[in-house]
Design an enzyme around this catalytic site. Sequence first.
Site, mmCIF file in Angstrom:
data_model
loop_
_atom_site.group_PDB
_atom_site.id
_atom_site.type_symbol
_atom_site.label_atom_id
_atom_site.label_comp_id
_atom_site.label_asym_id
_atom_site.label_seq_id
_atom_site.Cartn_x
_atom_site.Cartn_y
_atom_site.Cartn_z
ATOM 1 N N TYR A 91 1.917 -28.953 1.717
ATOM 2 C CA TYR A 91 0.455 -28.984 1.766
ATOM 3 C C TYR A 91 -0.117 -29.640 0.517
ATOM 4 C CZ TYR A 91 1.351 -25.324 5.273
ATOM 5 O OH TYR A 91 1.811 -24.609 6.342
ATOM 6 N N HIS A 101 10.817 -24.377 6.681
ATOM 7 C CA HIS A 101 9.628 -25.070 7.177
ATOM 8 C C HIS A 101 9.994 -26.235 8.087
ATOM 9 C CE1 HIS A 101 5.364 -26.680 5.965
ATOM 10 N NE2 HIS A 101 5.411 -26.214 7.207
#
Length: 330
Positions: A56, A140
């Site tokens: 992010y 992830h």
Amino acid sequence: MPSHALGRGDVSVTALGFGAAAVAGLYTPVSEEEAAAAVDAAWEAGVRYFDTAPHYGLGLSERRLGAALRDRPRDDFTLSTKVGRLLVPHDGGGDDLANGFAVPATHRRRWDFSADGVRRSLEESLTRLGLDRVDLVLLHDPDDHEEQAFREAYPALEELRAQGVVRAIGAGMNRTRMLTRFLTDTDVDAVLCAGRYTLLEQGALDDLLPAATAAGKSVIVGGVFNSGLLADPSPGATYDYAAAPAELLRRAERMRDVTEARGVPLRAAALRLPLGHPAVASVLVGPRSAAQVADAVEQFHRPLPDAVWEGLRTEGLLPGGVPVPVGRQS
């Protein structure tokens, strides 16, 4: 704010969690002040679960979230981050919009689900966060790295948990098949499923949620608005980060008509639906401002009459087998 334990462990998450992708400039820039104000507003509202990732904003999410939480009592909140992408310095200039973030391209992402990559990723995340620990670590998006994730990355997480470096482990993805395998074939505490258990689609009911229930493990649900369509079903709305197909837009508009006729915004029903399933421990929202936090908290606490769910079922917009949060706020 209600909270639940993850699986059978001692890590708890609030039923409403703060996803910190947007405050790292998802699609459009977010200032330092706006990001800090969003985290502060969530804290004041009782949110105590915060989720981030190196992906992010090329680490910006972790840096901003760590700065906003650093002076809070560490035992009072639960923090998750993710592993699987290492950030490699890049001096070629440009921005990161191709990956969805309005930030300078100071780094490149490199997939790495090796045991060493997992440990290095966590160490670098702790440096960016400026904190002494994270509570939950998730693999992830290992979609294209399945065998390495199970053979190397997962055992490394299990070892870190056994050593007490982290308290809970799991995986976070947009698809349910591999997440279900994590629940059935490993000793994860929880998984994060994004976009597959919403008012528009309930694919997680086919495999993931029954597996979690059978194993006594937890599911964290993200993407409850399907990237925007269920928050504001109007022309130009997005679904899974692309323009919403006309058929889905019409379906969401019909849902909005049903809920609003009963005095409830569609986004309130969308936010709360996943919490009707007993395996769901938390629902993540991704606010980019204090105002968006305030709205999410308001929708979370809004009373939802049974007539909302009955109306959606009557109109054929919600299958009869989908559990709804009747009498359950969390």
